[in-house]
Design a protein around this motif. Structure first.
Motif, PDB file in Angstrom:
ATOM      1  N   TYR A 133       0.135  -1.090   0.239  1.00  0.00           N
ATOM      2  CA  TYR A 133      -0.292   0.035   0.071  1.00  0.00           C
ATOM      3  C   TYR A 133       0.561   1.034   0.225  1.00  0.00           C
ATOM      4  CZ  TYR A 133      -4.068  -2.808   0.622  1.00  0.00           C
ATOM      5  OH  TYR A 133      -4.729  -4.026   0.904  1.00  0.00           O
ATOM      6  N   GLU A 134       1.879   1.143   1.062  1.00  0.00           N
ATOM      7  CA  GLU A 134       2.538   2.639   1.222  1.00  0.00           C
ATOM      8  C   GLU A 134       3.689   2.817  -0.839  1.00  0.00           C
ATOM      9  OE1 GLU A 134       5.457   1.286   3.718  1.00  0.00           O
ATOM     10  OE2 GLU A 134       4.258   2.254   5.724  1.00  0.00           O
ATOM     11  N   SER A 135       3.719   1.676  -1.945  1.00  0.00           N
ATOM     12  CA  SER A 135       3.641   2.020  -2.728  1.00  0.00           C
ATOM     13  C   SER A 135       2.923   2.420  -3.694  1.00  0.00           C
ATOM     14  CB  SER A 135       4.651  -0.092  -3.514  1.00  0.00           C
ATOM     15  OG  SER A 135       3.420  -0.725  -3.986  1.00  0.00           O
ATOM     16  N   ARG A 140       1.169   5.593   6.288  1.00  0.00           N
ATOM     17  CA  ARG A 140       0.874   5.022   7.634  1.00  0.00           C
ATOM     18  C   ARG A 140       0.126   6.186   8.517  1.00  0.00           C
ATOM     19  NH1 ARG A 140       2.451   4.564  13.020  1.00  0.00           N
ATOM     20  NH2 ARG A 140       0.814   2.567  14.117  1.00  0.00           N
ATOM     21  N   THR A 141      -1.548   6.296   8.778  1.00  0.00           N
ATOM     22  CA  THR A 141      -1.363   7.923   9.530  1.00  0.00           C
ATOM     23  C   THR A 141      -1.625   7.329  11.040  1.00  0.00           C
ATOM     24  OG1 THR A 141      -3.582   7.349   8.264  1.00  0.00           O
ATOM     25  CG2 THR A 141      -1.729   8.814   7.634  1.00  0.00           C
ATOM     26  N   GLY A 142      -1.502   6.086  11.473  1.00  0.00           N
ATOM     27  CA  GLY A 142      -2.250   5.621  12.625  1.00  0.00           C
ATOM     28  C   GLY A 142      -2.050   3.982  12.879  1.00  0.00           C
ATOM     29  N   THR A 157      -3.595   6.119   4.895  1.00  0.00           N
ATOM     30  CA  THR A 157      -4.300   7.159   3.897  1.00  0.00           C
ATOM     31  C   THR A 157      -3.966   7.311   2.783  1.00  0.00           C
ATOM     32  OG1 THR A 157      -3.620   9.586   4.898  1.00  0.00           O
ATOM     33  CG2 THR A 157      -5.940   8.062   6.042  1.00  0.00           C
ATOM     34  N   LEU A 158      -4.346   7.915   1.973  1.00  0.00           N
ATOM     35  CA  LEU A 158      -4.204   8.095   0.392  1.00  0.00           C
ATOM     36  C   LEU A 158      -4.885   9.008  -0.592  1.00  0.00           C
ATOM     37  CD1 LEU A 158      -2.503   7.218  -2.435  1.00  0.00           C
ATOM     38  CD2 LEU A 158      -4.717   6.109  -2.812  1.00  0.00           C
TER      39      LEU A 158
END
Length: 161
Positions: A133-135, A140-142, A157-158
């Motif tokens: 998902y990071e790619s 990461r927000t929490g 989040t995106l």
């Protein structure tokens, strides 16, 4: 099988009866090990969550399939103020993994959204999935335990707009 060889079909809450069986069938297969080990992932608990999710505003689902088989699905809904699309499930059957199909489903679903951001939860013990998902641009927000009997999840989040 490549992403170009699957078709995606978009469903809304009104079309849930057409796709509900597929969602439950794919969930049962993909989560078979978790279902056997943890009551939170039981089919009964999943169906409770599915009912709550489909009752929320803006519920939508995308199913990826070939002419002969369903590869997987993704679905989500809008939060109460309409600013965030909560992506609840994005799952593929094992034979279809590692081919970019999950991203195709994700993009087919999120490109139709009007919310400013997409948000999803990833189980803490799945760092490879979080890296995927990071790619895609998620950050990461929490962290969150979304239900009292749920495991710990990373919130990601995106931006969509």
């Amino acid at each position: 099988m490549t992403p170009a060889e699957v078709t995606t079909t978009h469903y809304t809450r009104e079309q849930l009866p057409q796709v509900r069986g597929t969602i439950v069938e794919v969930y049962s297969e993909v989560y078979a090990d978790d279902i056997a080990r943890d009551p939170f992932f039981s089919l009964e608990r999943f169906e409770e969550r599915l009912a709550a999710h489909t009752a929320a505003p803006g519920w939508a689902c995308v199913v990826a399939a070939t002419e002969t088989d369903v590869a997987g699905f993704t679905y989500g809904f809008a939060n109460g103020d309409g600013t965030t699309f909560k992506l609840c499930e994005n799952m593929l059957r094992a034979p279809w993994r590692g081919r970019g199909i999950s991203r195709v489903m994700h993009d087919a679903l999120t490109r139709r959204r009007e919310e400013r951001v997409a948000q999803l939860l990833v189980r803490r013990e799945r760092p490879r999935l979080r890296a995927l998902y990071e790619s895609w641009g998620y950050a990461r927000t929490g962290e969150q335990v979304p239900f009292p009997d749920a495991p710990l999840y990373d919130v990601m989040t995106l931006p969509l707009r």
